[in-house]
Design a protein around this motif. Structure first.
Motif, PDB file in Angstrom:
ATOM      1  N   ARG A   1       0.853  -1.190   0.000  1.00 37.96           N
ATOM      2  CA  ARG A   1       0.000   0.000   0.000  1.00 37.96           C
ATOM      3  C   ARG A   1       0.881   1.229   0.000  1.00 37.96           C
ATOM      4  O   ARG A   1       1.914   1.265   0.656  1.00 37.96           O
ATOM      5  N   TRP A   2       0.483   2.240  -0.769  1.00 37.70           N
ATOM      6  CA  TRP A   2       1.244   3.479  -0.775  1.00 37.70           C
ATOM      7  C   TRP A   2       0.320   4.666  -1.016  1.00 37.70           C
ATOM      8  O   TRP A   2      -0.834   4.522  -1.421  1.00 37.70           O
ATOM      9  N   LEU A   3       0.855   5.857  -0.803  1.00 34.90           N
ATOM     10  CA  LEU A   3       0.139   7.111  -0.959  1.00 34.90           C
ATOM     11  C   LEU A   3       0.691   7.844  -2.175  1.00 34.90           C
ATOM     12  O   LEU A   3       1.900   8.014  -2.308  1.00 34.90           O
ATOM     13  N   LEU A   4      -0.216   8.267  -3.067  1.00 35.03           N
ATOM     14  CA  LEU A   4       0.221   8.956  -4.277  1.00 35.03           C
ATOM     15  C   LEU A   4       0.696  10.372  -3.968  1.00 35.03           C
ATOM     16  O   LEU A   4       0.583  10.855  -2.839  1.00 35.03           O
TER      17      LEU A   4
ATOM     18  N   ALA B   1      -7.987   1.745  -5.236  1.00 33.13           N
ATOM     19  CA  ALA B   1      -7.584   3.132  -5.052  1.00 33.13           C
ATOM     20  C   ALA B   1      -8.706   3.880  -4.357  1.00 33.13           C
ATOM     21  O   ALA B   1      -9.868   3.810  -4.779  1.00 33.13           O
ATOM     22  N   GLN B   2      -8.356   4.569  -3.274  1.00 37.46           N
ATOM     23  CA  GLN B   2      -9.330   5.348  -2.531  1.00 37.46           C
ATOM     24  C   GLN B   2      -8.892   6.804  -2.545  1.00 37.46           C
ATOM     25  O   GLN B   2      -7.827   7.160  -2.033  1.00 37.46           O
TER      26      GLN B   2
ATOM     27  N   GLN C   1      -3.364  12.344  -0.802  1.00 43.92           N
ATOM     28  CA  GLN C   1      -4.689  11.955  -0.365  1.00 43.92           C
ATOM     29  C   GLN C   1      -5.157  10.619  -0.944  1.00 43.92           C
ATOM     30  O   GLN C   1      -5.979   9.940  -0.338  1.00 43.92           O
ATOM     31  N   THR C   2      -4.649  10.234  -2.091  1.00 40.87           N
ATOM     32  CA  THR C   2      -5.105   9.017  -2.750  1.00 40.87           C
ATOM     33  C   THR C   2      -4.266   7.830  -2.303  1.00 40.87           C
ATOM     34  O   THR C   2      -3.040   7.825  -2.480  1.00 40.87           O
ATOM     35  N   GLN C   3      -4.931   6.854  -1.693  1.00 42.74           N
ATOM     36  CA  GLN C   3      -4.264   5.634  -1.249  1.00 42.74           C
ATOM     37  C   GLN C   3      -4.481   4.531  -2.277  1.00 42.74           C
ATOM     38  O   GLN C   3      -5.599   4.296  -2.729  1.00 42.74           O
ATOM     39  N   VAL C   4      -3.399   3.851  -2.624  1.00 44.05           N
ATOM     40  CA  VAL C   4      -3.457   2.761  -3.594  1.00 44.05           C
ATOM     41  C   VAL C   4      -2.913   1.506  -2.927  1.00 44.05           C
ATOM     42  O   VAL C   4      -1.853   1.546  -2.283  1.00 44.05           O
TER      43      VAL C   4
ATOM     44  N   VAL D   1     -14.041   4.997  -4.104  1.00 46.01           N
ATOM     45  CA  VAL D   1     -13.135   3.855  -4.200  1.00 46.01           C
ATOM     46  C   VAL D   1     -13.226   3.255  -5.600  1.00 46.01           C
ATOM     47  O   VAL D   1     -14.321   3.070  -6.140  1.00 46.01           O
ATOM     48  N   VAL D   2     -12.094   2.958  -6.179  1.00 49.90           N
ATOM     49  CA  VAL D   2     -12.018   2.292  -7.477  1.00 49.90           C
ATOM     50  C   VAL D   2     -11.284   0.973  -7.304  1.00 49.90           C
ATOM     51  O   VAL D   2     -10.200   0.940  -6.709  1.00 49.90           O
ATOM     52  N   THR D   3     -11.878  -0.124  -7.775  1.00 52.07           N
ATOM     53  CA  THR D   3     -11.243  -1.443  -7.690  1.00 52.07           C
ATOM     54  C   THR D   3     -11.125  -2.043  -9.084  1.00 52.07           C
ATOM     55  O   THR D   3     -11.924  -1.729  -9.977  1.00 52.07           O
ATOM     56  N   ALA D   4     -10.146  -2.892  -9.263  1.00 48.99           N
ATOM     57  CA  ALA D   4      -9.946  -3.549 -10.556  1.00 48.99           C
ATOM     58  C   ALA D   4      -9.156  -4.828 -10.348  1.00 48.99           C
ATOM     59  O   ALA D   4      -8.407  -4.965  -9.374  1.00 48.99           O
ATOM     60  N   LYS D   5      -9.346  -5.765 -11.253  1.00 46.05           N
ATOM     61  CA  LYS D   5      -8.573  -6.994 -11.275  1.00 46.05           C
ATOM     62  C   LYS D   5      -7.841  -7.087 -12.597  1.00 46.05           C
ATOM     63  O   LYS D   5      -8.350  -6.671 -13.639  1.00 46.05           O
ATOM     64  N   GLY D   6      -6.642  -7.636 -12.553  1.00 41.64           N
ATOM     65  CA  GLY D   6      -5.841  -7.770 -13.765  1.00 41.64           C
ATOM     66  C   GLY D   6      -4.973  -9.004 -13.702  1.00 41.64           C
ATOM     67  O   GLY D   6      -4.997  -9.769 -12.733  1.00 41.64           O
TER      68      GLY D   6
END
Length: 233
Positions: free
Chosen positions: A90-93, A146-147, A97-100, A155-160
């Motif tokens: 986990r990191w902060l952009l 990503a929040q 404010q945006t956590q990924v 919140v945005v979620t994705a699978k890859g």
């Protein structure tokens, strides 16, 4: 993809052909299989290559194969190995404010030709160094989240998925075994896998697939410990 599959089929066919041609009438056949515990690392640097590393340090696997003893001092064979691992980071952009966060479940497969030369074959204990060379492929399932904050809440979620083509690699190690029954050997194994880092990958995300050259990529080189059973004909 088609060419890599042809490469694997040709490699396996070549190993089988060599085994059949080289095996004398007095050769002994062995079938073996076991579970492994593997160390490796996946380095992930989409944000900052110096600060963002996704741990991918260890995982379980298995292997199975066959080998022929041409004489008491030399065996040739082939094996398939599979290994897995997982990691999370986990990191902060840069906006503060945006956590990924990212999670990963990875797996790899190797197809190897092997050569074994025993240095001790006493009834009590059998010590056999070995080397293997062949081709490896890796893949990984990704989970992204990503929040946002400030002007981009939610919140945005994705699978890859990441996947690779086959590339050359190998391993070297030693096996220590003891016969526990007629034709049955219980063995422990320690080996080091050496595979060039996978940097040319295929990335599938949001339903789209594209080629991706990673700065650091997926590194599956590392130690492997195994517990196996072997049956001799």
């Amino acid at each position: 993809v088609g060419r890599t599959r042809e490469l694997v089929y040709a490699f396996v066919g070549l190993v089988l052909a060599v085994l059949c041609l080289e095996m004398p009438a007095s050769a002994h056949l062995e079938l073996f299989g076991g579970v492994t515990y593997n160390t490796y690392s996946l380095e992930w640097g989409p944000v900052d290559s110096g600060e963002s590393d996704l741990p991918f340090n260890s995982g379980w696997g298995f292997y199975a194969g066959v080998q022929y003893w041409l004489n008491p001092s030399l065996a040739i064979g082939g094996q398939i190995e599979s290994f897995t691992g997982s990691g999370r980071e986990r990191w902060l952009l840069g906006d503060g404010q945006t956590q990924v966060s990212i999670g990963i479940d990875g797996q790899g497969t190797g197809y190897l030709a092997t050569l074994a030369v025993p240095i001790s074959s006493r009834e009590e204990l059998q010590v056999t160094p070995f080397v293997g060379a062949g081709v490896y492929q890796v893949g990984a399932d990704l989970r992204l989240r990503a929040q946002g904050g400030g002007t981009m809440p939610g919140v945005v979620t994705a699978k890859g998925r990441l996947s690779s083509s086959f590339q050359l690699g190998g391993k070297v190690g030693v096996s220590i075994g003891k016969e526990v029954g007629p034709g049955v050997v219980l063995s422990g194994q320690i080996a080091y896998r050496l595979v060039p880092t996978f940097r040319s990958l295929q990335l599938e995300l949001f339903g789209f697939e594209q080629d991706w050259v990673a700065d650091r990529g997926i590194n599956v080189s590392g130690l492997s410990g195994a517990l196996a059973l072997m049956y001799r004909f």
